[in-house]
Design a protein around this motif. Structure first.
Motif, PDB file in Angstrom:
ATOM      1  N   THR A  98       0.841  -1.196   0.000  1.00 55.67           N
ATOM      2  CA  THR A  98       0.000   0.000   0.000  1.00 55.67           C
ATOM      3  C   THR A  98       0.877   1.246   0.000  1.00 55.67           C
ATOM      4  O   THR A  98       1.958   1.254   0.587  1.00 55.67           O
ATOM      5  CB  THR A  98      -0.959   0.023   1.205  1.00 55.67           C
ATOM      6  OG1 THR A  98      -1.835   1.157   1.060  1.00 55.67           O
ATOM      7  CG2 THR A  98      -0.233   0.133   2.522  1.00 55.67           C
ATOM      8  N   PRO A 114      -5.647  -0.033  -0.201  1.00 54.13           N
ATOM      9  CA  PRO A 114      -5.538  -0.632  -1.534  1.00 54.13           C
ATOM     10  C   PRO A 114      -4.075  -0.734  -1.964  1.00 54.13           C
ATOM     11  O   PRO A 114      -3.238   0.073  -1.564  1.00 54.13           O
ATOM     12  CB  PRO A 114      -6.298   0.349  -2.431  1.00 54.13           C
ATOM     13  CG  PRO A 114      -6.211   1.652  -1.712  1.00 54.13           C
ATOM     14  CD  PRO A 114      -6.141   1.330  -0.239  1.00 54.13           C
ATOM     15  N   ARG A 115      -3.801  -1.741  -2.749  1.00 49.27           N
ATOM     16  CA  ARG A 115      -2.465  -1.914  -3.318  1.00 49.27           C
ATOM     17  C   ARG A 115      -2.511  -1.326  -4.727  1.00 49.27           C
ATOM     18  O   ARG A 115      -3.311  -1.775  -5.560  1.00 49.27           O
ATOM     19  CB  ARG A 115      -2.118  -3.407  -3.341  1.00 49.27           C
ATOM     20  CG  ARG A 115      -0.724  -3.704  -3.743  1.00 49.27           C
ATOM     21  CD  ARG A 115      -0.302  -5.121  -3.429  1.00 49.27           C
ATOM     22  NE  ARG A 115      -1.255  -6.119  -3.888  1.00 49.27           N
ATOM     23  CZ  ARG A 115      -1.231  -7.389  -3.508  1.00 49.27           C
ATOM     24  NH1 ARG A 115      -0.334  -7.822  -2.650  1.00 49.27           N
ATOM     25  NH2 ARG A 115      -2.112  -8.246  -3.969  1.00 49.27           N
ATOM     26  N   ALA A 120     -10.147 -10.174   0.234  1.00 48.18           N
ATOM     27  CA  ALA A 120      -9.128  -9.232   0.679  1.00 48.18           C
ATOM     28  C   ALA A 120      -8.307  -9.872   1.792  1.00 48.18           C
ATOM     29  O   ALA A 120      -8.766 -10.812   2.454  1.00 48.18           O
ATOM     30  CB  ALA A 120      -9.798  -7.958   1.211  1.00 48.18           C
ATOM     31  N   GLY A 176      -4.987  -3.136  -7.128  1.00 49.40           N
ATOM     32  CA  GLY A 176      -6.220  -2.694  -6.488  1.00 49.40           C
ATOM     33  C   GLY A 176      -6.708  -3.600  -5.370  1.00 49.40           C
ATOM     34  O   GLY A 176      -7.752  -3.344  -4.770  1.00 49.40           O
ATOM     35  N   ARG A 177      -5.983  -4.667  -5.070  1.00 44.64           N
ATOM     36  CA  ARG A 177      -6.374  -5.561  -3.969  1.00 44.64           C
ATOM     37  C   ARG A 177      -6.390  -4.775  -2.657  1.00 44.64           C
ATOM     38  O   ARG A 177      -5.624  -3.831  -2.478  1.00 44.64           O
ATOM     39  CB  ARG A 177      -5.417  -6.741  -3.839  1.00 44.64           C
ATOM     40  CG  ARG A 177      -5.423  -7.670  -4.994  1.00 44.64           C
ATOM     41  CD  ARG A 177      -6.593  -8.601  -4.883  1.00 44.64           C
ATOM     42  NE  ARG A 177      -6.458  -9.656  -5.882  1.00 44.64           N
ATOM     43  CZ  ARG A 177      -7.340 -10.590  -6.033  1.00 44.64           C
ATOM     44  NH1 ARG A 177      -8.402 -10.630  -5.278  1.00 44.64           N
ATOM     45  NH2 ARG A 177      -7.166 -11.504  -6.956  1.00 44.64           N
ATOM     46  N   ILE A 178      -7.235  -5.215  -1.738  1.00 43.87           N
ATOM     47  CA  ILE A 178      -7.440  -4.493  -0.480  1.00 43.87           C
ATOM     48  C   ILE A 178      -6.844  -5.266   0.690  1.00 43.87           C
ATOM     49  O   ILE A 178      -6.982  -6.486   0.781  1.00 43.87           O
ATOM     50  CB  ILE A 178      -8.951  -4.273  -0.221  1.00 43.87           C
ATOM     51  CG1 ILE A 178      -9.598  -3.485  -1.358  1.00 43.87           C
ATOM     52  CG2 ILE A 178      -9.188  -3.602   1.128  1.00 43.87           C
ATOM     53  CD1 ILE A 178      -9.097  -2.072  -1.520  1.00 43.87           C
ATOM     54  N   GLU A 213      -8.884   0.750   5.306  1.00 44.06           N
ATOM     55  CA  GLU A 213      -8.785   0.008   4.058  1.00 44.06           C
ATOM     56  C   GLU A 213      -7.559   0.503   3.310  1.00 44.06           C
ATOM     57  O   GLU A 213      -7.398   1.714   3.110  1.00 44.06           O
ATOM     58  CB  GLU A 213     -10.056   0.290   3.248  1.00 44.06           C
ATOM     59  CG  GLU A 213     -10.242  -0.547   2.043  1.00 44.06           C
ATOM     60  CD  GLU A 213     -11.595  -0.268   1.401  1.00 44.06           C
ATOM     61  OE1 GLU A 213     -11.586   0.173   0.233  1.00 44.06           O
ATOM     62  OE2 GLU A 213     -12.638  -0.471   2.051  1.00 44.06           O
TER      63      GLU A 213
END
Length: 191
Positions: free
Chosen positions: A84, A100-101, A135, A105-107, A98
């Motif tokens: 992140t 996001p990467r 996630a 976009g993975r959380i 939260e």
């Protein structure tokens, strides 16, 4: 058997299950349990980075320990390892952060259950939806939501020793978390 080494840890001899590497204070208690003594916040964060690099969607990492035990420092490292771009902070007052990467976009969810005192509060936060999401999840104070947690989880119990020393006991429960622990041992300690 494995050699206990990483960029910030070294051990000249091979470490077996049930032994402790004196140089790094790593003890492999059994195939599903690892003990480690961290001697600084930076070292705790580096361990988190090593773990975060390995997380996949649906992995659940539980961070247990009293206030000041190092849960947020470890979580900060996990977030960095996850990739992140945001700074990981304690979600004590908001309960869920939260992260996001950017690449995919993975959380990564970071949940703090410290303030949860009733089933109604748990429902309000939406923990069941988070735990069902595709996630990765870090849960601080997981003892407060044990009934909701999946059986397959990595449990890290942190204990305050001194202002700079923390003890970490990392336990795997389930097939995925067992693989995660083995991969973490290799990634962090070369064992």
């Amino acid at each position: 058997m494995g050699q206990c080494s990483a960029s910030f840890l070294t051990c000249a001899r091979r470490t077996q299950v049930g032994e402790t590497c004196a140089t790094t204070n790593v003890a492999i208690l059994d195939a599903r349990t690892l003990d480690f003594v961290s001697t600084s916040v930076a070292q705790t964060e580096r361990l988190g980075i090593r773990l975060g690099e390995l997380l996949e969607p649906r992995d659940v990492v539980c961070l247990s320990g009293e206030l000041g035990a190092g849960k947020t420092a470890l979580a900060r490292g996990v977030g960095r390892g996850w990739g992140t771009a945001l700074r990981v902070t304690s979600p004590t007052y908001v309960m869920v952060n939260e992260y996001p990467r950017p690449g995919d976009g993975r959380i990564l969810y970071h949940v703090d259950c410290y303030r949860l005192e009733s089933a109604a509060e748990v429902a309000t936060v939406g923990l069941e939806d988070i735990l069902d999401a595709d996630a990765a999840i870090i849960v601080e104070w997981p003892e407060r939501i044990l009934d909701l947690l999946p059986a397959d989880r990595l449990w890290i119990a942190l204990t305050y020793d001194t202002p700079t020393r923390r003890r970490l006991r990392i336990s795997a429960a389930g097939p995925r978390s067992s693989v995660l622990l083995v991969d973490f041992r290799k990634n962090a300690f070369g064992v």
